[in-house]
Write an enzyme that holds these catalytic residues in place. Structure first.
Site, PDB file in Angstrom:
ATOM      1  N   LYS A 180      48.697  34.626  70.668  1.00  0.00           N
ATOM      2  CA  LYS A 180      47.777  35.744  70.068  1.00  0.00           C
ATOM      3  C   LYS A 180      48.076  36.141  68.670  1.00  0.00           C
ATOM      4  O   LYS A 180      47.199  36.289  67.878  1.00  0.00           O
ATOM      5  CB  LYS A 180      47.717  37.048  70.952  1.00  0.00           C
ATOM      6  N   ASN A 193      45.886  35.584  65.381  1.00  0.00           N
ATOM      7  CA  ASN A 193      45.581  36.439  64.283  1.00  0.00           C
ATOM      8  C   ASN A 193      45.842  35.810  62.871  1.00  0.00           C
ATOM      9  O   ASN A 193      45.161  36.050  62.113  1.00  0.00           O
ATOM     10  CB  ASN A 193      46.397  37.770  64.220  1.00  0.00           C
ATOM     11  N   GLU A 239      42.906  33.978  62.184  1.00  0.00           N
ATOM     12  CA  GLU A 239      41.762  35.110  62.092  1.00  0.00           C
ATOM     13  C   GLU A 239      41.962  35.480  60.471  1.00  0.00           C
ATOM     14  O   GLU A 239      40.999  35.635  59.642  1.00  0.00           O
ATOM     15  CB  GLU A 239      41.896  36.280  62.747  1.00  0.00           C
TER      16      GLU A 239
HETATM   17  C1  6PG Z   1      41.683  40.892  67.612  1.00  0.00           C
HETATM   18  C2  6PG Z   1      42.204  41.620  66.490  1.00  0.00           C
HETATM   19  C3  6PG Z   1      42.897  42.596  66.660  1.00  0.00           C
HETATM   20  C4  6PG Z   1      42.976  43.473  65.371  1.00  0.00           C
HETATM   21  C5  6PG Z   1      43.848  42.753  64.330  1.00  0.00           C
HETATM   22  C6  6PG Z   1      43.472  43.352  62.845  1.00  0.00           C
HETATM   23  O1  6PG Z   1      42.095  39.673  68.087  1.00  0.00           O
HETATM   24  O2  6PG Z   1      40.861  41.717  68.534  1.00  0.00           O
HETATM   25  O3  6PG Z   1      43.011  40.413  65.736  1.00  0.00           O
HETATM   26  O4  6PG Z   1      43.852  42.128  67.239  1.00  0.00           O
HETATM   27  O5  6PG Z   1      41.892  43.736  64.855  1.00  0.00           O
HETATM   28  O6  6PG Z   1      45.100  43.391  64.479  1.00  0.00           O
HETATM   29  O7  6PG Z   1      44.556  42.854  62.344  1.00  0.00           O
HETATM   30  P1  6PG Z   1      44.755  43.599  60.683  1.00  0.00           P
HETATM   31  O8  6PG Z   1      44.589  45.009  60.795  1.00  0.00           O
HETATM   32  O9  6PG Z   1      46.114  43.105  60.245  1.00  0.00           O
HETATM   33  O10 6PG Z   1      43.517  42.852  60.010  1.00  0.00           O
END
Ligand code: 6PG
Length: 509
Positions: A210, A214, A217
């Site tokens: 995960k 991220n 992401e």
């Molecule tokens: C998800 C997101 C979630 C969250 C992140 C945002 O997979 O649903 O990644 O985990 O939105 O933690 O992270 P930041 O606040 O660091 O952008």
């Protein structure tokens, strides 16, 4: 509080945005849940919402006012899901459950964004008290409600108990096309397709995967943001015009959830000014730490993720707003250029390919890091399966994850995604446009750390020769750090007295 007749199937602790929506998702899928939160308003809130959405006529959610009550309302052995912030709160809840009499064969599932090493430590710490299982979750509020992507790991026994529940609530993809199957209304459930929930490995593995999700992401978002910046500042296109371009791209190779939401953000008008809201949002990015964790892990493992790390840097540098404002009046950039519509069109096409290539490069970085970290920690990760559970429900869901899944189905031992024939061809065809887009951005004076670091990664990976020969010479010069020679046997170390009159080569064996 509303009493349900039977004992509940699942206990749930933590009714924040993710928790509340997961509970409603579980309820839709036919599970009875006993819920607890330190804030009773949240307990009442989810019961109230379920009353309006529940069409079965039978109460499905039982509100509890203590840990002890929660345990007493569950079928044994107990199954308890936690949705609490990562870090200390997880331990606090675990300790409270021990105090309330949790049993060694009870299972506690941590669904938060816990740091994977904390999960490994916790699993051992609580072993004699209960089975700690971890299941990272992605998809935000909507994902939690209508189908998230789930990355479970820990005790295989626990997984046999959790699997039917997780497969029921997870997002689903069409078995043939790999496309998400939409579920958008309370009460609606999907019982066909492939669930985006697959066992990842021993304790910590799911949270590690995960974390990489991220990290990717972060990179994906930054790549899109840089494209927006180039189109907006370099090509002087409006937010609406950029939304139209992104919308077209989202119907092709770049089809992804992040592209889709970007279009909506760009089209949104401020209620009070009537102008594009995006231009009114302060350009300082926040972060909760998972991108940073990925970058740190990549340095520790010695597996570069330059685009993910650049994306973290981009957020950090954005937070220096005052400093940047000051520097903007002092430091010179290139003179502005006026482009014809035809020239703009050429750059737009190059940018499309640059985004695609940079994305593939960033995913390649993340997958290689998982592979090397997996080796280090003794996890046998199934990369096709990981790509598959990211095809729906999660934030980085995108059509091209189906191609990544196929690449790893062809070869789960693939050292790097860039070496897969399909992706090698895709990038080879587009690399020239990628370079041109990076050149344009640089000539406009627009920072493009994600697009260019992805290109740096691509070029480094395809370079048989890198200047590390000279670097080894420098290291040996000032520190006698020795070097190997390409014309001698592997592993033999050499040292030279570089600056003495008589230069002698000493062989260290
Ligand atoms: C998800 C997101 C979630 C969250 C992140 C945002 O997979 O649903 O990644 O985990 O939105 O933690 O992270 P930041 O606040 O660091 O952008």
């Amino acid at each position: 509080m509303t009493q349900v007749l039977a004992l509940s199937d699942i206990g749930f602790i933590g009714l924040g945005v993710m928790g509340k929506n997961l509970v409603l998702n579980l309820a839709d899928n036919g599970f009875n849940i006993a819920v607890f939160d330190l804030c009773d308003e949240k307990v009442q809130g989810v019961i109230k919402q379920d009353k309006t959405e529940n069409t079965t006529g039978t109460p499905r959610i039982y509100g509890c006012s203590s840990y002890t009550e929660l345990l007493s309302q569950l079928k044994a052995p107990h199954l308890i899901v936690l949705s609490v912030p990562a870090g200390d709160p997880v331990d606090q809840v675990c300790e409270n459950l021990i105090g309330a009499g949790i049993q060694p064969d009870d299972i506690v599932i941590d669904t938060g964004n816990s740091l994977w090493v904390d999960t490994v430590v916790r699993e051992k710490k609580y072993k004699s008290n209960f089975i700690l299982f971890s299941s990272a979750i992605s998809g935000g509020e909507v994902g939690a409600r209508y189908g998230p992507s789930l990355m479970p790991s820990g005790s295989p026994y626990a997984w046999t108990r959790i699997k039917p529940i997780w497969e029921a609530i997870a997002a689903k993809v069409d078995t043939k096309t790999g496309k998400p199957l939409d579920r958008k209304k309370p009460g609606e459930i999907i019982t066909t397709g492939e669930p985006c929930a697959a066992y990842i490995g021993p304790a910590g593995a799911g949270h590690y995967v995960k974390m990489i999700h991220n990290g990717i992401e972060y990179a994906d978002m930054q790549i899109i943001c840089e494209a927006y910046h180039i189109l907006n500042v370099g090509l002087e296109l409006s937010a609406n015009e950029i939304a139209t371009i992104f919308e077209q791209w989202n119907n092709g190779l770049l089809d992804s959830y992040l592209m889709e939401i970007t279009v909506e953000v760009l089209r949104h008008k401020s209620v009070d000014t009537g102008t594009s809201l995006v231009h009114l949002i302060l350009d300082k990015a926040g972060q909760k730490g998972t991108g940073l964790w990925t970058a740190v892990s990549s340095l520790e493992v010695g597996c570069p993720t330059p685009t993910i790390t650049q994306a973290v840097y981009a957020r950090s540098i954005s937070s220096f707003k005052t400093l940047r404002t000051q520097a903007s009046t002092l430091l010179k950039g290139p003179e502005p250029v006026t482009l014809t519509d035809q020239e703009k069109q050429v750059i737009i096409e190059q940018l499309h390919d640059a985004i695609y290539c940079a994305k593939v490069s960033a995913y390649a970085q993340g997958f290689q890091l998982m592979k090397l970290a997996g080796k280090e920690h003794g996890w046998t990760l199934n990369f096709a399966s990981i790509a598959k559970i990211w095809r729906a429900g999660c934030i980085i869901r995108a059509t091209f994850l189906q191609s990544i899944a196929l690449a790893y189905e062809r070869n789960n031992d693939l050292d790097n995604l860039l070496l897969d024939n399909f992706f090698a061809e895709q990038l080879s065809e587009r690399q020239l446009n990628w370079r041109k887009a990076v050149c344009s951005a640089t000539m406009f004076g627009i920072p493009n750390g994600a697009l260019s670091s992805a290109l740096f990664y691509y070029d480094s990976m395809r370079s048989e020769i890198l200047p590390a020969n000279l670097l080894q010479g420098q290291r040996d010069f000032f520190g006698s750090h020795t070097f190997e020679r390409i014309d001698k046997a592997d592993g033999k170390q050499y040292h030279v007295q570089w600056s003495s009159v008589e230069r002698t080569t000493i062989v260290i064996e």
